[in-house]
Design an enzyme around this catalytic site. Structure first.
Site, PDB file in Angstrom:
ATOM      1  N   CYS A  14     -20.025   0.477   7.848  1.00  0.00           N
ATOM      2  CA  CYS A  14     -19.679   1.074   9.032  1.00  0.00           C
ATOM      3  C   CYS A  14     -21.360   0.963   9.684  1.00  0.00           C
ATOM      4  O   CYS A  14     -21.387   0.808  11.112  1.00  0.00           O
ATOM      5  CB  CYS A  14     -20.255   2.998   8.505  1.00  0.00           C
ATOM      6  SG  CYS A  14     -18.473   3.316   8.353  1.00  0.00           S
TER       7      CYS A  14
ATOM      8  N   THR B  30     -10.767  -1.180  12.758  1.00  0.00           N
ATOM      9  CA  THR B  30     -11.485  -2.130  14.029  1.00  0.00           C
ATOM     10  C   THR B  30     -12.685  -3.473  13.555  1.00  0.00           C
ATOM     11  O   THR B  30     -14.454  -2.409  13.530  1.00  0.00           O
ATOM     12  CB  THR B  30     -12.764  -0.766  15.282  1.00  0.00           C
ATOM     13  OG1 THR B  30     -12.960  -0.179  14.268  1.00  0.00           O
ATOM     14  CG2 THR B  30     -11.049  -0.298  15.417  1.00  0.00           C
TER      15      THR B  30
ATOM     16  N   ARG C 131     -18.261  10.618   4.935  1.00  0.00           N
ATOM     17  CA  ARG C 131     -19.304   8.823   4.139  1.00  0.00           C
ATOM     18  C   ARG C 131     -18.648   8.900   3.268  1.00  0.00           C
ATOM     19  O   ARG C 131     -17.777   9.944   2.228  1.00  0.00           O
ATOM     20  CB  ARG C 131     -20.502  10.065   3.806  1.00  0.00           C
ATOM     21  CG  ARG C 131     -21.703  10.326   4.820  1.00  0.00           C
ATOM     22  CD  ARG C 131     -22.406  10.551   4.330  1.00  0.00           C
ATOM     23  NE  ARG C 131     -21.854  12.210   3.752  1.00  0.00           N
ATOM     24  CZ  ARG C 131     -22.428  12.864   2.628  1.00  0.00           C
ATOM     25  NH1 ARG C 131     -23.935  12.944   2.108  1.00  0.00           N
ATOM     26  NH2 ARG C 131     -21.901  14.497   2.536  1.00  0.00           N
ATOM     27  N   GLU C 132     -18.543   7.458   2.302  1.00  0.00           N
ATOM     28  CA  GLU C 132     -17.702   7.263   1.714  1.00  0.00           C
ATOM     29  C   GLU C 132     -18.293   7.899   0.442  1.00  0.00           C
ATOM     30  O   GLU C 132     -19.862   7.795   0.299  1.00  0.00           O
ATOM     31  CB  GLU C 132     -17.896   5.795   1.890  1.00  0.00           C
ATOM     32  CG  GLU C 132     -17.164   4.972   2.573  1.00  0.00           C
ATOM     33  CD  GLU C 132     -16.592   3.483   2.072  1.00  0.00           C
ATOM     34  OE1 GLU C 132     -17.351   2.848   0.987  1.00  0.00           O
ATOM     35  OE2 GLU C 132     -16.909   3.139   3.234  1.00  0.00           O
TER      36      GLU C 132
ATOM     37  N   LYS D 100       1.030  -0.745  -0.077  1.00  0.00           N
ATOM     38  CA  LYS D 100      -0.002  -0.270   0.091  1.00  0.00           C
ATOM     39  C   LYS D 100       0.390   0.922  -0.230  1.00  0.00           C
ATOM     40  O   LYS D 100       0.790   2.273  -0.796  1.00  0.00           O
ATOM     41  CB  LYS D 100      -0.834   0.536   1.395  1.00  0.00           C
ATOM     42  CG  LYS D 100      -2.108   0.596   0.986  1.00  0.00           C
ATOM     43  CD  LYS D 100      -2.775   0.534   2.358  1.00  0.00           C
ATOM     44  CE  LYS D 100      -4.213  -0.200   2.602  1.00  0.00           C
ATOM     45  NZ  LYS D 100      -4.411   0.014   4.702  1.00  0.00           N
TER      46      LYS D 100
ATOM     47  N   GLY E 107     -26.047  -1.268   4.004  1.00  0.00           N
ATOM     48  CA  GLY E 107     -24.654  -1.908   3.809  1.00  0.00           C
ATOM     49  C   GLY E 107     -23.261  -0.981   4.437  1.00  0.00           C
ATOM     50  O   GLY E 107     -23.793   0.056   4.900  1.00  0.00           O
TER      51      GLY E 107
HETATM   52  C1  UGA Z   1     -21.731   6.114   6.928  1.00  0.00           C
HETATM   53  C2  UGA Z   1     -22.787   7.622   7.634  1.00  0.00           C
HETATM   54  O1  UGA Z   1     -23.195   8.249   7.184  1.00  0.00           O
HETATM   55  C3  UGA Z   1     -21.141   8.511   8.211  1.00  0.00           C
HETATM   56  O2  UGA Z   1     -21.515   9.940   8.744  1.00  0.00           O
HETATM   57  C4  UGA Z   1     -19.802   8.152   8.752  1.00  0.00           C
HETATM   58  O3  UGA Z   1     -18.845   8.166   9.096  1.00  0.00           O
HETATM   59  C5  UGA Z   1     -20.196   6.519   8.220  1.00  0.00           C
HETATM   60  O4  UGA Z   1     -20.490   5.873   8.185  1.00  0.00           O
HETATM   61  C6  UGA Z   1     -18.911   5.884   9.031  1.00  0.00           C
HETATM   62  O5  UGA Z   1     -18.797   5.600  10.331  1.00  0.00           O
HETATM   63  O6  UGA Z   1     -17.490   5.912   8.727  1.00  0.00           O
HETATM   64  P1  UGA Z   1     -21.406   5.997   4.970  1.00  0.00           P
HETATM   65  O7  UGA Z   1     -20.756   4.215   5.569  1.00  0.00           O
HETATM   66  O8  UGA Z   1     -20.076   5.898   3.767  1.00  0.00           O
HETATM   67  O9  UGA Z   1     -21.548   6.777   5.862  1.00  0.00           O
HETATM   68  O10 UGA Z   1     -22.885   5.311   4.740  1.00  0.00           O
HETATM   69  P2  UGA Z   1     -23.903   5.912   4.148  1.00  0.00           P
HETATM   70  O11 UGA Z   1     -24.105   7.534   3.302  1.00  0.00           O
HETATM   71  O12 UGA Z   1     -24.596   6.799   5.247  1.00  0.00           O
HETATM   72  O13 UGA Z   1     -24.890   5.489   4.119  1.00  0.00           O
HETATM   73  C7  UGA Z   1     -24.602   4.635   4.320  1.00  0.00           C
HETATM   74  C8  UGA Z   1     -26.386   2.612   3.718  1.00  0.00           C
HETATM   75  O14 UGA Z   1     -27.173   3.588   4.354  1.00  0.00           O
HETATM   76  C9  UGA Z   1     -25.887   2.725   2.367  1.00  0.00           C
HETATM   77  O15 UGA Z   1     -25.940   1.553   2.289  1.00  0.00           O
HETATM   78  C10 UGA Z   1     -27.155   3.083   1.179  1.00  0.00           C
HETATM   79  O16 UGA Z   1     -27.293   3.218   0.835  1.00  0.00           O
HETATM   80  C11 UGA Z   1     -27.894   3.314   2.418  1.00  0.00           C
HETATM   81  N1  UGA Z   1     -29.395   4.378   2.602  1.00  0.00           N
HETATM   82  C12 UGA Z   1     -28.616   6.008   2.512  1.00  0.00           C
HETATM   83  C13 UGA Z   1     -30.499   4.221   2.538  1.00  0.00           C
HETATM   84  O17 UGA Z   1     -30.747   3.045   2.303  1.00  0.00           O
HETATM   85  N2  UGA Z   1     -31.284   5.984   2.290  1.00  0.00           N
HETATM   86  C14 UGA Z   1     -30.838   6.122   2.788  1.00  0.00           C
HETATM   87  O18 UGA Z   1     -31.679   7.861   2.596  1.00  0.00           O
HETATM   88  C15 UGA Z   1     -29.997   6.586   3.231  1.00  0.00           C
END
Ligand code: UGA
Length: 472
Positions: A278, A92, A164-165, A35, A275
C-alpha cells in the site's frame, strides 16, 4: 440486505467475513477457481492470505450459512441478482510502465456487471479497491455507457478501506472512522446513503464516525491518509539518520515528539523504510495523479525518494559494519515479511536487502515465521533461489554467520537468547555484527557480548572480544 463482494483478495475476504459476522448474507466471488475451491473445501478450509483471526471468522460464518464463495458464473448469477449492495474489492496494482494504478481488473468487473445485472432491483455499487481520484465517477459513466437501461437503477459509491495487514479484523470491527463517498445528483443517492448506514449500523455501538462526502473526496481521503502515514515513517527515518550522526537516541526523540498530542506516538518507529502493498504503491500513484493534474506534490515525491534512498543507506550501514568484505560471508536475515503478522512480502525491504547482498557474493541464511513460501516464490521468479538457505528457526539461520540482520520485528525475534546467538555466530573476536533494523532490543542488553550491535538512530554498542571466551 444481501451483499455481494467481488474479489477474494485481502480486502475482499476481510470485508466479506466481517459483513457476514455482522449478520448479513454475503456472497464473495472471484474468478480464481483454485482460491474459491480452497475457501469452499469442507474439510480443509484454505484461506489464501495469512491474517490472524480471518480463517476462524470465515469458518464460523460459512457454517452459519451467511457466507458463501463462488467462482461459477452460473451459480453467481442468481445470487448476484438478489444482492442490492455490491462491493468491488479487486486489485489495483501499479502499472509496470508508469506509477499509475492499473485499473484493468476494476474495468472488467464494471463491464461484466453492466452486462449481467437485471434491471428489476435498485443497487449500490461500492468501490472498496484503492483507486485514483475520479475513477469511481469514470466507472459509473463506463457502466452506464455499456448498459444505459441500468443508468437510473444503479448508484455508485466509494468506501475506501483503512485495514492494516495483521490487524485487519480488529480494524474492520473497530475502525477509527468510515469514509463513504456517494455520487451526487442520482435519484438513488440518498437511498445509497441509507444502505451504507445500515451495513455499518453494527458499529454505531462503538460510536464510529461515519463520514459521507462526494466520490472524489472519499477517494482522495484514502491516498492522503496513506501518504501522510508514509511521510511520518520517512520523517522519523531521516531523523534517525540525523540522531545517529549527532550521537542522539532516536527512541528518546520519537518518544519526546510523540507525547505532543498533535504529533502522536504512532508511526514514529524508525526502520528499513516502509514497504507492503500500500504505502509505496499509493504514494507513487498520488505523485502520478498530482503531476497529471499539474499540481505536483513536492512533499510526497520527496517521501517516495527518501524511502528508496533509505535502502541504500541501510545497505551501506551493513556493508560498512563488515568492512565491505561481503563476498563468501555467511549472513543471516531474520524476517522476510514487510511487517510482522503477515506473510506478505510485497515491496518488503528484506527482499531488497537479500538481493543486494547476494549480488555482492554473500551467502544468505534466512528465517521468517510465515513468509518463507512467498519469499521463495519471489526469489525463484528472479532466479536467485540457489544461494539462499531457508532455516527452520532463527537460531538455525544465525548458525555460522558473521552478521545477523533483523529486518522484521516478529515477536519471536524480540527475545532471542543472546548468549546462544553469540555462540552460534562465527567470526574473529570483535567482528561479529548484529544489525537490528527495528530497534527491538535495548542497548544495555548488548553489553558484555562479543557482538557489535548496530541499530537505527542509536549509538553502536561495540563488541567486547573478551566475552567470547567467558561464555564458552
Ligand atoms: C497501511 C495503512 O496503515 C492502512 O490504514 C491501509 O488501509 C493500508 O495501508 C492499505 O492501504 O490497504 P499496511 O500496509 O498493512 O497498512 O501496513 P502498516 O502497518 O501501515 O505499515 C506500512 C509500512 O510502514 C510497513 O513497512 C511498516 O514496517 C512501516 N512502518 C510503519 C514503519 O517503518 N514505522 C512505523 O512506525 C510504522
Amino acid at each position: 440486505m444481501k451483499i455481494l463482494v467481488i474479489g477474494a483478495g485481502y480486502v475482499g475476504l476481510v470485508s466479506a467475513a466481517c459483513f457476514s459476522e455482522f449478520g448479513f448474507e454475503v456472497l464473495c466471488v472471484d474468478q480464481d477457481t483454485n482460491k474459491i475451491a480452497g475457501l469452499n473445501d469442507q474439510t480443509d478450509l484454505k484461506v489464501p492470505v495469512y491474517e490472524p483471526g480471518l480463517k476462524d471468522l470465515i469458518a464460523k460464518n460459512k457454517k452459519e450459512q451467511r457466507l458463501k464463495f463462488s467462482a461459477d458464473p452460473g451459480a453467481v448469477f442468481s445470487l448476484l441478482q438478489e444482492a442490492t449492495l455490491i462491493f468491488i474489492a479487486v486489485g489495483t496494482p501499479s502499472r509496470r510502465d508508469t506509477d499509475e494504478a492499473d485499473l484493468k481488473y476494476v474495468e472488467t468487473v464494471i463491464d461484466s456487471l453492466a452486462t449481467c445485472l437485471s434491471p428489476d432491483h435498485e443497487r449500490t455499487v461500492v468501490m472498496k479497491s484503492t483507486v485514483p481520484v475520479g475513477t469511481t465517477h469514470r466507472m459509473a459513466a463506463r457502466f452506464r455507457n455499456k448498459n444505459p437501461l441500468l443508468a437510473d437503477k444503479v448508484v455508485f459509491a466509494s468506501n475506501p478501506e483503512f485495514l492494516r495487514e495483521g490487524a485487519a479484523i480488529n480494524d474492520f470491527m473497530r475502525p477509527n472512522r468510515i469514509i463513504v463517498g456517494i455520487e451526487s445528483g442520482h435519484r438513488l443517492s440518498s437511498w445509497a446513503q441509507t444502505q451504507l448506514e445500515a451495513v455499518y449500523r453494527p458499529l454505531y455501538l462503538f460510536e464510529t464516525p461515519l463520514l459521507f462526502m462526494d466520490l472524489a473526496s472519499a477517494e482522495l481521503t484514502k491516498y492522503a491518509s496513506n501518504a501522510f502515514l508514509a511521510t511520518k515513517v520517512a520523517f522519523i527515518n531521516e531523523m534517525a539518520d540525523i540522531a545517529e550522526a549527532c550521537g542522539a537516541d532516536i527512541q528518546k526523540v520519537a518518544q519526546g515528539m510523540g507525547l505532543d498530542a498533535r504529533i502522536g506516538q504512532k508511526f514514529l518507529h524508525p526502520g528499513p523504510g516502509f514497504g507492503g502493498s500500500c504505502f509505496p504503491k499509493d504514494s507513487r500513484a498520488l505523485v502520478a495523479l498530482a503531476k497529471e493534474k499539474s499540481v505536483p506534490s513536492l512533499l510526497v515525491e520527496a517521501v517516495v525518494l527518501s524511502n528508496v534512498r533509505r535502502l541504500d543507506r541501510i545497505l551501506n550501514k551493513i556493508l560498512h559494519s563488515m568492512g565491505n568484505a561481503v563476498k563468501g560471508q555467511k549472513m543471516a536475515v531474520l524476517g522476510l515479511a514487510f511487517k510482522p503478522q503477515t506473510d506478505d512480502v510485497r515491496e518488503s525491504p528484506a527482499l531488497d536487502i537479500i538481493e543486494k547482498l547476494i549480488q555482492r557474493g554473500a551467502l544468505i541464511q534466512t528465517y521468517d515465521p510465515s513468509a518463507m513460501s512467498n519469499a521463495k516464490t519471489y526469489f525463484r521468479g528472479i532466479g536467485r533461489d540457489e544461494p539462499i538457505v531457508w532455516a527452520h528457526d532463527p537460531y538455525q539461520a544465525i548458525m555460522g554467520c558473521s552478521t545477523v540482520i533483523l529486518v522484521t520485528e516478529w515477536n519471536e525475534f524480540r527475545s532471542l537468547d543472546l548468549n546462544r546467538v553469540q555462540h552460534l555466530m562465527q567470526g574473529p573476536p570483535g567482528q561479529k555484527n548484529f544489525v537490528d533494523l527495528r530497534n527491538v532490543y535495548e542497548l544495555k542488553e548488548w553489553q558484555n557480548l562479543d557482538i557489535n550491535y548496530l541499530s537505527v538512530g542509536r549509538r553502536i554498542i561495540y563488541a567486547d572480544p573478551l566475552c567470547s571466551t567467558h561464555h564458552q
